[in-house]
Design a protein around this motif. Structure first.
Motif, short mmCIF file in Angstrom:
data_model
loop_
_atom_site.label_atom_id
_atom_site.label_comp_id
_atom_site.label_asym_id
_atom_site.label_seq_id
_atom_site.Cartn_x
_atom_site.Cartn_y
_atom_site.Cartn_z
N SER A 38 -0.65 14.06 4.91
CA SER A 38 -0.33 12.83 4.20
C SER A 38 0.85 12.12 4.85
O SER A 38 1.65 12.72 5.58
N HIS A 121 -8.07 16.46 1.17
CA HIS A 121 -7.34 15.19 1.22
C HIS A 121 -6.32 15.12 0.08
O HIS A 121 -5.15 14.78 0.31
N ARG A 280 -2.83 11.62 -6.12
CA ARG A 280 -3.48 10.33 -5.92
C ARG A 280 -3.55 10.03 -4.42
O ARG A 280 -2.53 10.07 -3.73
N ALA A 282 -4.33 7.20 -1.71
CA ALA A 282 -4.46 5.75 -1.57
C ALA A 282 -5.56 5.38 -0.58
O ALA A 282 -6.17 4.31 -0.69
N GLY A 283 -5.79 6.25 0.39
CA GLY A 283 -6.81 5.98 1.40
C GLY A 283 -6.80 7.07 2.45
O GLY A 283 -5.85 7.86 2.54
N VAL A 284 -7.85 7.13 3.23
CA VAL A 284 -8.00 8.15 4.27
C VAL A 284 -8.28 7.44 5.60
O VAL A 284 -9.15 6.56 5.67
N LEU A 285 -7.52 7.81 6.63
CA LEU A 285 -7.67 7.21 7.95
C LEU A 285 -7.72 8.33 8.99
O LEU A 285 -7.09 9.38 8.83
N ALA A 293 -1.52 3.43 9.08
CA ALA A 293 -1.08 4.05 7.83
C ALA A 293 0.40 3.77 7.57
O ALA A 293 0.81 3.48 6.44
N ARG A 296 0.83 0.11 6.44
CA ARG A 296 0.44 -0.09 5.04
C ARG A 296 1.48 0.49 4.09
O ARG A 296 1.78 -0.11 3.05
N LEU A 302 1.85 0.86 -2.69
CA LEU A 302 0.83 1.91 -2.72
C LEU A 302 0.95 2.71 -4.01
O LEU A 302 2.03 3.00 -4.50
N TYR A 306 -1.46 7.68 1.73
CA TYR A 306 -2.47 7.67 2.77
C TYR A 306 -2.53 9.05 3.41
O TYR A 306 -1.53 9.76 3.54
#
Length: 310
Positions: A38, A121, A280, A282-285, A293, A296, A302, A306
């Motif tokens: 993360s 994740h 939580r 926020a997103g996966v890259l 990342a 952002r 956020l 991420y």
């Protein structure tokens, strides 16, 4: 192995992909094939040069959170076997390095099983923020705090502090922007006030004498100090100490103290399995997009972390 790091400090564009030899686990260590790492605000500080790397050899690798699968076990390690799904707390300023890597060697006591029912994740967002929140709430509990205000309550750390404080039956007032009110209430806050520079006044309107403690995850510093009662506690997420006033005690979180401490990360795992903490994402890259990342994250707003995949 593939790592993501910097050869000089700067903006997100300085993050690059590098190849380094794959390390081996030594005595008391395990090697983890990292699947997820993360991205936290402290990572951006290291990247920007705000955290000294003390002459260590480049590339300097950020990251304090990882989740993956054990693929090598060193001597004198009894609790882990190859194939275990684990999460780990990494320390970029030690010889083990940060977590933006394909293979992370970690002390066995900086590793815990992935909580039941959680994917990798989500597990990767837990160690650093979970340990920080645990440390904060335990510090407040030892000081007899029964009521507290939290700034930055909608963020990952602020949310974890709310949840752990409520698990210890503390009364919590938290700040939130209008679009985050339902989120913060859902995390368990007893009272939600508006976010902003006047948060101390908003807390005092609800609690005229002030709360026992403020946890300042939004880094408001003196703007949040007024919410604390005389003789109360101000706890900084990044060390800040105001001028002595009204008998207030200044304290700060220091999550690096939790590194290599047996059983601590298991307490975070237990809190998730009991339904106290809710990670939580926020997103996966992909890890190649670490710079994006970071961009952002630094944009703000956020509601989660991420996660980079390797």
């Amino acid at each position: 192995m593939k790592v993501v790091g910097i050869t000089r400090p700067g903006g997100p564009e300085e993050l690059g992909v590098h190849e380094l030899p794959t390390p081996d686990a030594g005595p008391g260590e395990v090697r983890i094939r990292v699947r997820a790492a993360s991205v936290n605000p402290v990572d951006t500080l290291l990247r920007a040069g705000a955290i000294p790397t003390d002459g260590a050899t480049a590339p300097h690798v950020p990251g304090m959170d990882a989740a993956g699968v054990v693929d090598q076990v060193g001597e004198h390690v009894g609790q882990w076997v190859i194939g275990d799904r684990v999460m780990a707390f990494a320390h970029p300023l030690t010889s083990h390095g940060g977590s933006y890597v394909e293979s992370l060697v970690a002390p066995a006591d900086a590793v815990a099983a992935v909580p039941r029912g959680l994917d990798l994740h989500a597990a990767a967002t837990l160690p650093m923020n979970g340990l920080t929140a645990l440390q904060i709430v335990e510090k407040l509990e030892r000081r007899g705090v029964r009521s507290l205000a939290i700034t930055g309550a909608a963020g990952q750390l602020g949310g974890y502090v709310i949840q752990l404080a409520k698990d210890r039956r503390m009364w919590v007032v938290a700040d939130a922007s209008p679009h985050d009110v339902d989120l913060v209430r859902g995390l368990g806050a007893d009272l939600v006030v508006g976010r902003g520079d006047d948060v101390a006044d908003a807390v005092r309107q609800a609690v005229p004498a002030g709360v026992d403690a403020v946890v300042d995850a939004a880094l408001l510093h003196e703007l949040a100090l007024g919410a604390v009662r005389d003789g109360g506690v101000y706890l900084a997420v990044r060390r800040w100490r105001g001028l002595p006033t009204r008998g207030i005690t200044f304290d700060a979180s220091a999550v690096r103290e939790e590194y290599h401490v047996p059983g601590r990360l298991d307490r975070v795992r237990d809190a998730v399995e009991r339904g106290v903490l809710t990670p939580r994402v926020a997103g996966v890259l992909p890890s190649d997009e670490a710079a994006e990342a970071h961009r952002r994250l630094e944009t703000g707003g956020l509601r989660g972390r991420y996660v980079l995949t390797f």
